[in-house]
Design a protein around this motif. Structure first.
Motif, PDB file in Angstrom:
ATOM      1  N   SER A 133      45.416  40.645  37.801  1.00  0.00           N
ATOM      2  CA  SER A 133      45.488  40.962  39.229  1.00  0.00           C
ATOM      3  C   SER A 133      44.136  41.423  39.784  1.00  0.00           C
ATOM      4  N   LEU A 134      43.219  41.817  38.893  1.00  0.00           N
ATOM      5  CA  LEU A 134      41.898  42.261  39.333  1.00  0.00           C
ATOM      6  C   LEU A 134      41.060  41.117  39.894  1.00  0.00           C
ATOM      7  N   PHE A 135      41.499  39.886  39.685  1.00  0.00           N
ATOM      8  CA  PHE A 135      40.793  38.735  40.243  1.00  0.00           C
ATOM      9  C   PHE A 135      41.020  38.611  41.751  1.00  0.00           C
ATOM     10  N   LYS A 136      42.032  39.275  42.263  1.00  0.00           N
ATOM     11  CA  LYS A 136      42.409  39.103  43.671  1.00  0.00           C
ATOM     12  C   LYS A 136      41.449  39.842  44.607  1.00  0.00           C
ATOM     13  N   ILE A 137      40.882  39.101  45.569  1.00  0.00           N
ATOM     14  CA  ILE A 137      40.071  39.704  46.628  1.00  0.00           C
ATOM     15  C   ILE A 137      40.441  39.033  47.955  1.00  0.00           C
ATOM     16  N   HIS A 138      40.077  39.671  49.061  1.00  0.00           N
ATOM     17  CA  HIS A 138      40.328  39.103  50.388  1.00  0.00           C
ATOM     18  C   HIS A 138      39.112  38.293  50.821  1.00  0.00           C
ATOM     19  N   LEU A 139      39.361  37.143  51.412  1.00  0.00           N
ATOM     20  CA  LEU A 139      38.286  36.254  51.831  1.00  0.00           C
ATOM     21  C   LEU A 139      37.325  36.943  52.801  1.00  0.00           C
ATOM     22  N   LYS A 140      37.854  37.824  53.642  1.00  0.00           N
ATOM     23  CA  LYS A 140      37.008  38.505  54.630  1.00  0.00           C
ATOM     24  C   LYS A 140      36.002  39.459  53.974  1.00  0.00           C
ATOM     25  N   ASP A 141      36.243  39.822  52.698  1.00  0.00           N
ATOM     26  CA  ASP A 141      35.352  40.747  52.000  1.00  0.00           C
ATOM     27  C   ASP A 141      34.381  40.039  51.065  1.00  0.00           C
ATOM     28  N   ILE A 142      34.375  38.718  51.094  1.00  0.00           N
ATOM     29  CA  ILE A 142      33.558  37.971  50.141  1.00  0.00           C
ATOM     30  C   ILE A 142      32.063  38.256  50.318  1.00  0.00           C
ATOM     31  N   TRP A 143      31.652  38.628  51.544  1.00  0.00           N
ATOM     32  CA  TRP A 143      30.247  38.915  51.808  1.00  0.00           C
ATOM     33  C   TRP A 143      29.754  40.095  50.971  1.00  0.00           C
ATOM     34  N   ILE A 144      30.659  41.025  50.688  1.00  0.00           N
ATOM     35  CA  ILE A 144      30.277  42.192  49.883  1.00  0.00           C
ATOM     36  C   ILE A 144      29.874  41.755  48.480  1.00  0.00           C
ATOM     37  N   PHE A 145      30.680  40.892  47.890  1.00  0.00           N
ATOM     38  CA  PHE A 145      30.425  40.457  46.512  1.00  0.00           C
ATOM     39  C   PHE A 145      29.268  39.461  46.436  1.00  0.00           C
ATOM     40  N   LEU A 146      29.094  38.673  47.495  1.00  0.00           N
ATOM     41  CA  LEU A 146      27.913  37.814  47.575  1.00  0.00           C
ATOM     42  C   LEU A 146      26.651  38.675  47.612  1.00  0.00           C
ATOM     43  N   GLY A 147      26.702  39.748  48.389  1.00  0.00           N
ATOM     44  CA  GLY A 147      25.562  40.655  48.486  1.00  0.00           C
ATOM     45  C   GLY A 147      25.267  41.343  47.172  1.00  0.00           C
ATOM     46  N   LEU A 201      34.473  49.750  47.270  1.00  0.00           N
ATOM     47  CA  LEU A 201      35.341  50.860  46.860  1.00  0.00           C
ATOM     48  C   LEU A 201      36.105  51.420  48.057  1.00  0.00           C
ATOM     49  N   ASP A 202      35.437  51.523  49.194  1.00  0.00           N
ATOM     50  CA  ASP A 202      36.088  52.045  50.408  1.00  0.00           C
ATOM     51  C   ASP A 202      37.175  51.111  50.921  1.00  0.00           C
ATOM     52  N   ARG A 203      37.122  49.842  50.502  1.00  0.00           N
ATOM     53  CA  ARG A 203      38.163  48.879  50.878  1.00  0.00           C
ATOM     54  C   ARG A 203      39.270  48.801  49.842  1.00  0.00           C
ATOM     55  N   GLY A 204      39.212  49.676  48.849  1.00  0.00           N
ATOM     56  CA  GLY A 204      40.284  49.781  47.873  1.00  0.00           C
ATOM     57  C   GLY A 204      40.143  48.931  46.625  1.00  0.00           C
TER      58      GLY A 204
END
Length: 298
Positions: free
Chosen positions: A59-73, A175-178
């Motif tokens: 389940s740790l693979f799950k992220i929201h598309l709107k937050d992808i910029w964070i992980f790209l950064g 982290l602030d996005r959970g």
């Protein structure tokens, strides 16, 4: 108790990062460029960590598309570009000079934290930052030594500090996005690995890594010691302490890098400034932790 454990995690991360030079110098000697060495580190780290998460908790693979910029950064800028700049700095200067330029990062973290998270700049943080930077400069010979730095080495080193600082910022956003620390680490590695594969000629890298069983084992050790374990420890630490505080505690890294340079590569440690610098770095960590205890009791 969680804050104390977080401090230990960040210290462990800094100590492990301080050993990077051992691996980088070896791969440089084998004819690999800084970016090719980054590719070894990030691709293997991404594969190892993805397998771990797959077994541990899918389940740790799950992220929201709107937050992808964070992980790209965090993946492209804070790990991919950071590692390239740092490895280039190591190649163009000594381990100690590269490390002290990297540790302009706490100042950038404090600045970014003030802007993005409205973290307060306390007197204790300021004193700890000054002691940490001064200690790094003494330990590495920038103060009290005869070290010289080329313009390219300086710019790569400063770039590594800025990119490294941004990891704390991107991670704090996540982290602030959970998001769990393991999710942040996983996607940071994955995006960084993709970035490395896109900009690197991987054929010479494959030849070095898969030359024999020992070469494969060394590459895996490189990924674990310099990437997987320290990033997991650091991100876990960020869950319980502020970004600016963690960046100061992690200044143990240049001390470790200088020790590695002196012991493994016979790079001189300035006397007495080098030893005084080590003491100042650890004093900065003690002071920031005294602040923790005061806040916990109040």
């Amino acid at each position: 108790m969680k804050k104390k454990l977080a401090v230990v995690f960040v210290l462990l991360a800094g100590t492990l990062w301080g050993c990077i030079g051992i691996f980088v110098r070896r791969y440089n000697a084998m004819g690999l460029s800084s970016m090719q060495t980054v590719a070894i580190r990030m691709v293997i780290a991404a594969v190892l960590f993805a397998l771990f998460v797959l077994i541990y908790k899918r389940s740790l693979f799950k992220i929201h598309l709107k937050d992808i910029w964070i992980f790209l950064g965090s993946g492209v800028i804070s790990v991919g570009l950071f590692t390239y700049c740092y490895f280039s700095s190591i190649e163009l200067s000594s381990l100690s000079v590269a490390a002290v330029l990297l540790y302009t990062a706490p100042a950038f973290v404090m600045l970014f934290s003030l802007i993005f998270f409205k973290e307060k700049m306390t007197v204790m943080k300021g004193i700890s930052l000054i002691l940490a930077v001064l200690g790094c400069a003494m330990t590495t010979g920038v103060i009290g030594g005869n070290l010289t730095v080329t313009l390219a080495g300086f710019l790569f080193g400063l770039g590594s500090g800025i990119c490294y600082a941004l990891y704390s910022i991107f991670s704090r956003f996540a982290l602030d996005r959970g998001y769990e620390p393991f999710t942040i680490t996983l996607y940071t590695f994955l995006f960084s690995a993709v970035f490395c594969l896109c900009v690197t000629d991987i054929r010479p890298v494959a030849g070095v890594v898969f030359a024999d069983f020992g070469s494969v084992g060394y590459a895996v050790l490189f990924a674990l010691v310099s990437c997987v374990l320290p990033y997991v420890f650091y991100t876990l630490g960020l869950k319980y302490i502020k970004s600016s505080t963690a960046s100061i505690i992690a200044t143990v890294e240049p001390v470790m890098a200088t020790v590695v340079g002196a012991v493994v590569f016979a790079e001189p440690l300035a006397v007495p400034f080098g030893y005084l610098g080590v003491g100042l770095v650890f004093l900065s960590v003690v002071l920031i932790n005294i602040r923790f205890k005061a806040k916990t009791k109040s």
